[in-house]
Design an enzyme around this catalytic site. Structure first.
Site, PDB file in Angstrom:
ATOM      1  N   SER A 114      29.853  62.921  78.293  1.00  0.00           N
ATOM      2  CA  SER A 114      28.821  63.961  78.391  1.00  0.00           C
ATOM      3  C   SER A 114      29.367  65.114  79.222  1.00  0.00           C
ATOM      4  O   SER A 114      30.192  64.888  80.117  1.00  0.00           O
ATOM      5  CB  SER A 114      27.572  63.399  79.074  1.00  0.00           C
ATOM      6  N   TYR A 128      24.211  58.878  86.023  1.00  0.00           N
ATOM      7  CA  TYR A 128      24.615  59.084  84.632  1.00  0.00           C
ATOM      8  C   TYR A 128      25.972  59.786  84.574  1.00  0.00           C
ATOM      9  O   TYR A 128      26.882  59.369  83.849  1.00  0.00           O
ATOM     10  CB  TYR A 128      23.538  59.925  83.945  1.00  0.00           C
TER      11      TYR A 128
HETATM   12  N1  LIG Z   1      21.389  63.569  73.391  1.00  0.00           N
HETATM   13  C1  LIG Z   1      22.180  64.273  74.179  1.00  0.00           C
HETATM   14  O1  LIG Z   1      21.891  65.432  74.463  1.00  0.00           O
HETATM   15  C2  LIG Z   1      23.444  63.687  74.747  1.00  0.00           C
HETATM   16  C3  LIG Z   1      24.311  64.527  75.455  1.00  0.00           C
HETATM   17  C4  LIG Z   1      25.477  64.006  75.978  1.00  0.00           C
HETATM   18  C5  LIG Z   1      25.788  62.676  75.802  1.00  0.00           C
HETATM   19  N2  LIG Z   1      24.933  61.856  75.118  1.00  0.00           N
HETATM   20  C6  LIG Z   1      25.306  60.456  74.956  1.00  0.00           C
HETATM   21  O2  LIG Z   1      25.321  60.117  73.602  1.00  0.00           O
HETATM   22  C7  LIG Z   1      24.972  58.765  73.447  1.00  0.00           C
HETATM   23  C8  LIG Z   1      23.820  58.630  72.470  1.00  0.00           C
HETATM   24  O3  LIG Z   1      22.702  59.308  72.979  1.00  0.00           O
HETATM   25  P1  LIG Z   1      21.413  59.631  72.095  1.00  0.00           P
HETATM   26  O4  LIG Z   1      20.880  60.921  72.576  1.00  0.00           O
HETATM   27  O5  LIG Z   1      21.733  59.452  70.687  1.00  0.00           O
HETATM   28  O6  LIG Z   1      20.421  58.497  72.650  1.00  0.00           O
HETATM   29  P2  LIG Z   1      19.460  57.471  71.908  1.00  0.00           P
HETATM   30  O7  LIG Z   1      18.593  56.911  72.945  1.00  0.00           O
HETATM   31  O8  LIG Z   1      18.861  58.106  70.706  1.00  0.00           O
HETATM   32  O9  LIG Z   1      20.469  56.358  71.427  1.00  0.00           O
HETATM   33  C9  LIG Z   1      21.032  55.472  72.336  1.00  0.00           C
HETATM   34  C10 LIG Z   1      21.513  54.280  71.604  1.00  0.00           C
HETATM   35  O10 LIG Z   1      22.079  53.382  72.555  1.00  0.00           O
HETATM   36  C11 LIG Z   1      21.606  52.112  72.298  1.00  0.00           C
HETATM   37  N3  LIG Z   1      21.540  51.330  73.529  1.00  0.00           N
HETATM   38  C12 LIG Z   1      21.021  51.688  74.726  1.00  0.00           C
HETATM   39  N4  LIG Z   1      21.105  50.672  75.598  1.00  0.00           N
HETATM   40  C13 LIG Z   1      21.689  49.643  74.920  1.00  0.00           C
HETATM   41  C14 LIG Z   1      22.035  48.305  75.249  1.00  0.00           C
HETATM   42  N5  LIG Z   1      21.780  47.789  76.467  1.00  0.00           N
HETATM   43  N6  LIG Z   1      22.608  47.544  74.305  1.00  0.00           N
HETATM   44  C15 LIG Z   1      22.851  48.033  73.080  1.00  0.00           C
HETATM   45  N7  LIG Z   1      22.551  49.269  72.704  1.00  0.00           N
HETATM   46  C16 LIG Z   1      21.974  50.062  73.598  1.00  0.00           C
HETATM   47  C17 LIG Z   1      20.241  52.268  71.697  1.00  0.00           C
HETATM   48  O11 LIG Z   1      19.910  51.149  70.938  1.00  0.00           O
HETATM   49  C18 LIG Z   1      20.427  53.530  70.867  1.00  0.00           C
HETATM   50  O12 LIG Z   1      20.898  53.190  69.598  1.00  0.00           O
HETATM   51  C19 LIG Z   1      24.656  58.223  74.827  1.00  0.00           C
HETATM   52  O13 LIG Z   1      25.814  57.605  75.368  1.00  0.00           O
HETATM   53  C20 LIG Z   1      24.355  59.485  75.605  1.00  0.00           C
HETATM   54  O14 LIG Z   1      24.635  59.311  76.962  1.00  0.00           O
HETATM   55  C21 LIG Z   1      23.761  62.345  74.592  1.00  0.00           C
END
Ligand SMILES: NC(=O)c1ccc[n+]([C@@H]2O[C@H](COP(=O)([O-])OP(=O)(O)OC[C@H]3O[C@@H](n4cnc5c(N)ncnc54)[C@H](O)[C@@H]3O)[C@@H](O)[C@H]2O)c1
Lengths: 74, 252
Positions: free
Chosen positions: B143, B156
Site C-alpha cells: 500500500s 497497517y
Molecule cells: N482498497 C484500497 O484502497 C487499498 C489500497 C491499498 C492497498 N490495499 C490492499 O489490497 C488488498 C485488498 O484490499 P480490498 O480493498 O480489496 O479489501 P477487501 O476487504 O475487499 O478484500 C480483502 C480480502 O482479504 C480477505 N481476507 C481478510 N482477512 C482474511 C483472513 N484472515 N483469511 C483469509 N482471507 C482474508 C477477505 O476475504 C477479502 O477477500 C489488501 O491487502 C489491502 O490492504 C487496498
C-alpha cells in the site's frame, strides 16, 4: 463529574496541551488539535470513563464541550 | 505473436479472492489464461468469484489465513490437486484505523498476522522447489501507506512496509531459480470495503482524500493489470520492486 473536571479530561483525551483556554462553550471542532482521529479518541474516552457508547455521528453533531458533557451525563 | 502478458498454462494462487482487489486479480488472471486457485474466508463469495472466471480448471479454498500454522498443508493440498505453481498473489488484508494512542501490541499483532505473516508463510511454502516452477513470480499487495504518512494507519502501514522490505530479500534469494518477487502499492481503490470507508468519512475528509489523486480514485482493475504484468513474462527482468499504482498521489 463536574464540567470543570470533564474539560480537563477531554483535553487529555484529545491531547490539547493547554487546557486553560478551554471552556464549556468552546467549539471543539475548531480546535487546532482536532483531527478526524479525535473522534476515535473521544469514543474511547467516553467508553473508559463513563462506560457510555457514543456514536461518531453524535460527536460530529455536537458543537461545544458542553454538548459532549451532556451526551455522557444525560 | 503471443502477448508477453499472457498467463496461458500458468497456475496461480490468489488470496483475498472473495472481494475487491483480490477478486479482480483472480478474474483478470483467468482472462489472461491462468488457472486460478482462489483463497478467501467466505465460501459463498469465493464461489461467486469462481463463477466470474474465464476458462476452466480453477478452484476455491476457503481458509482463514490468520491460522498461519495450516498454510503449509493448504499449499501442499493445492499442489497435489492441481499441479505445480507458477505464481502467488497475496491480496488478503485487513485495515484498522486508529491513532497510535489507541493501538495496542495486540492490534499490531493481529494486523501483521493477516497482512504480513500469512504472506510470508505462503511465499515460503509456495516457492518451495517441489511446489513452484522455475520462472514463477510472487506478487504481494502492499500500500502507498507503507511509504507515506496517513494518520491512523500506523499498524497497517507497518504491516505493508514489512512486505516491501522482505520482498527485496526474497527476490535476491530466489533469483537463482529465476523466481521473481515484487510488491504493488495501490493508492485508494474503489473496492466495496473502501467505498464503505469513504461513506463513513465526513464530507470534508472525503473531499480532501479524493483531491489527493491527480487521476482520480483507482479501480480494482488498475491493480489487477499491474499484477498481470508482474506475474507474466513481460516483467521477466523486474524483481524486488515496489510498483506504485496510485493515480499520481505520491508524486506531489
Ligand atoms: N482498497 C484500497 O484502497 C487499498 C489500497 C491499498 C492497498 N490495499 C490492499 O489490497 C488488498 C485488498 O484490499 P480490498 O480493498 O480489496 O479489501 P477487501 O476487504 O475487499 O478484500 C480483502 C480480502 O482479504 C480477505 N481476507 C481478510 N482477512 C482474511 C483472513 N484472515 N483469511 C483469509 N482471507 C482474508 C477477505 O476475504 C477479502 O477477500 C489488501 O491487502 C489491502 O490492504 C487496498
Amino acid at each position: 463529574m463536574e464540567i470543570k473536571e470533564f474539560i480537563e479530561k477531554f483535553a487529555e483525551a484529545i491531547e490539547v496541551e493547554d487546557a486553560s483556554a478551554l471552556t464549556a462553550q468552546t467549539a471543539f471542532h475548531d480546535l487546532e488539535e482536532w483531527s478526524s482521529l479525535s473522534v476515535m479518541l473521544l469514543i474511547a474516552f467516553f467508553d473508559e470513563e463513563f462506560e457510555k457508547e457514543v456514536a461518531e455521528k453524535q460527536i460530529r453533531e455536537a458543537v461545544t464541550i458542553q454538548d459532549l458533557y451532556n451526551l455522557v451525563t444525560a | 505473436m503471443t502477448s508477453p502478458f499472457s498467463l496461458e498454462g500458468k497456475t496461480i494462487i490468489v488470496t483475498g479472492a472473495s472481494s475487491g482487489i483480490g477478486r479482480q486479480c483472480a478474474i483478470s488472471c483467468s482472462h489472461m489464461g491462468a488457472k486460478v486457485m482462489c483463497i478467501g474466508r467466505n465460501e459463498q463469495r469465493l464461489q461467486d468469484t469462481l463463477a466470474h472466471l474465464a476458462g476452466d480448471g480453477h478452484a476455491a479454498y476457503s481458509y482463514d489465513l490468520s491460522q498461519t500454522h495450516g498454510i503449509a498443508g493448504l499449499v501442499a493440498d493445492i499442489v497435489a490437486a492441481h499441479g505445480k505453481l507458477d505464481g502467488l498473489l497475496c491480496a488478503a488484508g485487513i485495515e484498522r484505523t486508529a491513532p497510535i494512542k489507541l493501538l495496542t501490541v495486540q492490534d499490531y499483532a493481529e494486523i501483521m498476522q493477516v497482512n504480513t505473516f500469512s504472506a510470508f508463510e505462503l511465499a515460503r511454502h509456495a516457492t518451495a522447489m517441489k511446489h513452484f516452477n522455475r520462472g514463477g513470480a510472487v506478487v504481494l499487495i502492499a500500500s502507498i501507506t507503507a511509504t507515506i504518512a496517513r494518520t491512523g494507519t500506523a499498524a497497517y502501514s507497518a504491516s505493508k512496509g514489512a512486505l516491501i522490505s522482505a520482498a527485496r530479500v526474497m527476490a535476491a534469494e530466489l533469483a537463482k531459480r529465476q523466481i521473481r518477487v515484487n510488491c504493488i502499492s495501490p493508492g485508494t481503490i474503489l473496492t466495496p470495503l473502501m467505498q464503505n470507508a469513504l461513506a463513513q468519512m465526513s464530507d470534508e475528509d472525503r473531499a480532501r482524500r479524493v483531491a489527493g489523486f491527480p487521476l482520480g480514485l483507482g479501480e480494482p482493475a488498475d491493480v489487477a493489470n499491474a499484477a498481470v504484468y508482474l506475474l507474466s513474462e513481460a516483467s521477466r527482468w523486474v524483481t524486488g520492486q515496489n510498483l506504485i499504482v496510485d493515480g499520481g498521489f505520491t508524486i506531489q
